[in-house]
Design a protein around this motif. Sequence first.
Motif, PDB file in Angstrom:
ATOM      1  N   MET B   1      27.205  29.919  30.951  1.00  0.00           N
ATOM      2  CA  MET B   1      28.193  28.726  31.383  1.00  0.00           C
ATOM      3  C   MET B   1      28.329  28.817  32.950  1.00  0.00           C
ATOM      4  SD  MET B   1      31.916  28.269  29.726  1.00  0.00           S
ATOM      5  CE  MET B   1      31.094  28.132  28.173  1.00  0.00           C
ATOM      6  N   PRO B   2      28.508  27.560  33.417  1.00  0.00           N
ATOM      7  CA  PRO B   2      28.354  27.105  34.918  1.00  0.00           C
ATOM      8  C   PRO B   2      29.732  28.043  35.546  1.00  0.00           C
ATOM      9  CG  PRO B   2      28.596  25.086  34.000  1.00  0.00           C
ATOM     10  CD  PRO B   2      28.396  26.074  32.917  1.00  0.00           C
ATOM     11  N   GLY B   3      30.752  27.670  34.945  1.00  0.00           N
ATOM     12  CA  GLY B   3      32.176  28.187  35.809  1.00  0.00           C
ATOM     13  C   GLY B   3      32.196  29.814  35.545  1.00  0.00           C
ATOM     14  N   LYS B   4      31.451  30.574  34.721  1.00  0.00           N
ATOM     15  CA  LYS B   4      31.794  31.911  34.276  1.00  0.00           C
ATOM     16  C   LYS B   4      31.150  32.863  35.242  1.00  0.00           C
ATOM     17  CE  LYS B   4      32.279  33.967  29.820  1.00  0.00           C
ATOM     18  NZ  LYS B   4      32.210  33.992  28.398  1.00  0.00           N
ATOM     19  N   GLN B   5      31.690  32.604  36.526  1.00  0.00           N
ATOM     20  CA  GLN B   5      31.551  33.689  37.785  1.00  0.00           C
ATOM     21  C   GLN B   5      32.976  34.188  38.049  1.00  0.00           C
ATOM     22  OE1 GLN B   5      30.034  30.624  39.979  1.00  0.00           O
ATOM     23  NE2 GLN B   5      28.321  30.718  39.210  1.00  0.00           N
ATOM     24  N   LYS B   6      32.906  35.529  38.053  1.00  0.00           N
ATOM     25  CA  LYS B   6      34.343  35.997  38.797  1.00  0.00           C
ATOM     26  C   LYS B   6      34.462  35.842  40.151  1.00  0.00           C
ATOM     27  CE  LYS B   6      35.959  39.420  35.440  1.00  0.00           C
ATOM     28  NZ  LYS B   6      36.285  41.010  35.049  1.00  0.00           N
ATOM     29  N   GLN B   7      35.829  35.544  40.337  1.00  0.00           N
ATOM     30  CA  GLN B   7      36.098  35.395  41.567  1.00  0.00           C
ATOM     31  C   GLN B   7      36.492  36.836  42.219  1.00  0.00           C
ATOM     32  OE1 GLN B   7      39.363  32.918  42.731  1.00  0.00           O
ATOM     33  NE2 GLN B   7      37.825  31.581  43.781  1.00  0.00           N
ATOM     34  N   LEU B  87      50.833  38.536  41.183  1.00  0.00           N
ATOM     35  CA  LEU B  87      51.292  38.896  39.736  1.00  0.00           C
ATOM     36  C   LEU B  87      50.281  39.884  39.375  1.00  0.00           C
ATOM     37  CD1 LEU B  87      53.373  37.450  37.885  1.00  0.00           C
ATOM     38  CD2 LEU B  87      51.666  36.202  37.110  1.00  0.00           C
ATOM     39  N   LYS B  88      51.099  40.849  38.702  1.00  0.00           N
ATOM     40  CA  LYS B  88      50.295  42.158  38.011  1.00  0.00           C
ATOM     41  C   LYS B  88      50.869  42.556  36.947  1.00  0.00           C
ATOM     42  CE  LYS B  88      48.666  46.803  39.182  1.00  0.00           C
ATOM     43  NZ  LYS B  88      49.218  47.870  39.837  1.00  0.00           N
ATOM     44  N   THR B  89      50.002  42.893  35.813  1.00  0.00           N
ATOM     45  CA  THR B  89      50.468  43.089  34.783  1.00  0.00           C
ATOM     46  C   THR B  89      50.501  44.874  34.648  1.00  0.00           C
ATOM     47  OG1 THR B  89      49.474  41.480  33.697  1.00  0.00           O
ATOM     48  CG2 THR B  89      50.154  43.181  32.037  1.00  0.00           C
TER      49      THR B  89
END
Lengths: 140, 92
Positions: B1-7, B87-89
């Motif tokens: 999938m094209p958008g499946k790159q982690k930022q 924001l952190k969990t």
Amino acid sequence: MDFGRNTKKETFIPTSSMGDIAFLLLIFFMVTTIFREESGLPVELPRAEAGEEVNRELVSNIYINRQGQISIDDRLIQIRFVSDLIGQKISENPQLVVAFKTDNYTDYGVVSDVMEELKEVNAVRVFFNNDIESRPGAKY
Amino acid sequence: MPGKQKQENTVKVKQSNIATLFVQADDSVTLDGKPIVINHIMNSIQDRIYSNPKLVVLLKVHPDADYGYMVACLDELKLANATKVSLKTATK
């Protein structure tokens, strides 16, 4: 002499009222057509004072109810499929904004897990939907 | 999938520039370890930003806390004009 009777009659369909009928039908369908709206899941949105309006055409809603069920495009889905579905939508529209319509009393952990899924497909434009309130946090 | 790159953009922030707002499992809220009422967050953060404009607010939320409390905290931060929010969990 030919005494035969002329029995030939001209038949025709009256078309003068055709325009009126077409218009009536057009108006009938215009009035009775209902555009399908996303119904999502029943949620009680949190109340907050600060808020911004977003262009609805760019928004994809993720509903999360009190039980932690997730719905996108009126379909209940499991959390592990969120990234695939939103990734597909982002490839179609890179300007997509994901809006969380989450119940006030949902465990934050579910929201956090969904956000992790969104991070996987770079869906970093996220909104948290809320109802408008005159004084924030009044019930807290 | 094209958008499946982690930022993977990480920004390091000095500890002195961080204010930690923590929504605990029982929905109580602390600011840098001290209990605080949600309605007081706005004033408190406004004062902190006034004295340190580089302040980053770390909003840490326990997975068992209600989502509504996270939104209430975010709302107070927005009213306090805190533009640097992370924001952190929290772990269980």
